[in-house]
Write a protein that holds these residues in place. Structure first.
Motif, mmCIF file in Angstrom:
data_model
loop_
_atom_site.group_PDB
_atom_site.id
_atom_site.type_symbol
_atom_site.label_atom_id
_atom_site.label_comp_id
_atom_site.label_asym_id
_atom_site.label_seq_id
_atom_site.Cartn_x
_atom_site.Cartn_y
_atom_site.Cartn_z
ATOM 1 N N GLY A 7 3.158 18.745 -5.626
ATOM 2 C CA GLY A 7 3.320 17.308 -5.460
ATOM 3 C C GLY A 7 4.186 16.937 -4.289
ATOM 4 N N SER A 8 4.270 15.657 -4.071
ATOM 5 C CA SER A 8 5.102 15.100 -3.007
ATOM 6 C C SER A 8 6.243 14.327 -3.647
ATOM 7 N N PRO A 9 7.484 14.723 -3.363
ATOM 8 C CA PRO A 9 8.621 13.967 -3.884
ATOM 9 C C PRO A 9 8.716 12.559 -3.298
ATOM 10 N N CYS A 10 8.123 12.359 -2.094
ATOM 11 C CA CYS A 10 8.229 11.057 -1.437
ATOM 12 C C CYS A 10 7.062 10.885 -0.472
ATOM 13 N N TRP A 11 6.067 10.074 -0.848
ATOM 14 C CA TRP A 11 4.935 9.822 0.037
ATOM 15 C C TRP A 11 5.400 9.140 1.322
ATOM 16 N N ASN A 12 4.669 9.357 2.376
ATOM 17 C CA ASN A 12 4.927 8.759 3.685
ATOM 18 C C ASN A 12 4.234 7.398 3.749
ATOM 19 N N THR A 13 4.642 6.484 2.879
ATOM 20 C CA THR A 13 3.976 5.183 2.772
ATOM 21 C C THR A 13 4.984 4.060 2.621
#
Length: 171
Positions: A7-13
Motif C-alpha cells: 500500500g501507499s501510506p500517502c497518495w500523491n494527490t
C-alpha cells in the motif's frame, strides 16, 4: 500461495501532492495528522494484496470488486508496465512510496520486487524526516515501549513496479 499486503501510506494527490520539501502537508499525511488533529483527511492511504504468480514469476496485485476479474482498478486503471499515469498508483514517487512489509533482510531483491528498506533507519522523506508506514497509528509501541518502526520493521519499496512509465515523474 505467497501473498502480502502492499500500500501507499500517502497518495500523491490533492493537498498532499509533491515533495515534502515543498509541501508540509506530506509530512502530516505520513503522521496521520498533527498532534492536535489526526485521522480524517490526513489518512490519504490505501492497502491492497499482491500474490506471487509462479507461472509468470512475478508479483501480481488484487484490489477489485468480487464481481470483477480484471486488474483495471480505481487506484491503477489499465496496467501495462506501470499504472495509468493519471491514477493514484501511477503518480507514486519519492515521498509517496508504495510499500510491502517483509520478514526478509537485504538480499536478493529480484524475488521481492524492489529494494528492502529498514523502516527504523532508512525510511525518510525528502526533508530527511524519519517516517513510519503505520500512518493510521504512527505512535504504536512494542510491549517494551519501543516505537514499532524501530523494532526491525522492514518493507519492500514497490514504487517502481506501480509508477507510471509512460512519462517521467519528478522525484
Amino acid at each position: 500461495v505467497p501473498a502480502r499486503e502492499v500500500g501507499s501510506p500517502c497518495w500523491n494527490t490533492g493537498i498532499f501532492a509533491g515533495l515534502a520539501t515543498q509541501n508540509p502537508n506530506v509530512s502530516q499525511c505520513w503522521h496521520g495528522g498533527t498532534r492536535e488533529v489526526s485521522g480524517g483527511q490526513y489518512l490519504n492511504n490505501h492497502n491492497w494484496v499482491e500474490y506471487w504468480d509462479n507461472v509468470q514469476q512475478t508479483w501480481r496485485f488484487l484490489d477489485v470488486a468480487t464481481s470483477s476479474s480484471s486488474e483495471d482498478t480505481w487506484f491503477c486503471k489499465k496496467y501495462q508496465q506501470g499504472c495509468d499515469c493519471s491514477s493514484n498508483a501511477g503518480s507514486a514517487m519519492q515521498d509517496h512510496d508504495i510499500l510491502a512489509p517483509t520478514w526478509s533482510v537485504s538480499g536478493d531483491e529480484s524475488i521481492h520486487g524492489g529494494p528492502i528498506v529498514d523502516v527504523g533507519s532508512s525510511l525518510r522523506l525528502s526533508t530527511g524526516e524519519a517516517v513510519s508506514p503505520l500512518v493510521w497509528s504512527p505512535h504504536l509501541t512494542s510491549p517494551l515501549g519501543l516505537p514499532l518502526k524501530d523494532v526491525g520493521l522492514r518493507v519492500v519499496n514497490r514504487t517502481d513496479f506501480y509508477r507510471c512509465h509512460g512519462r517521467t515523474l519528478s522525484v
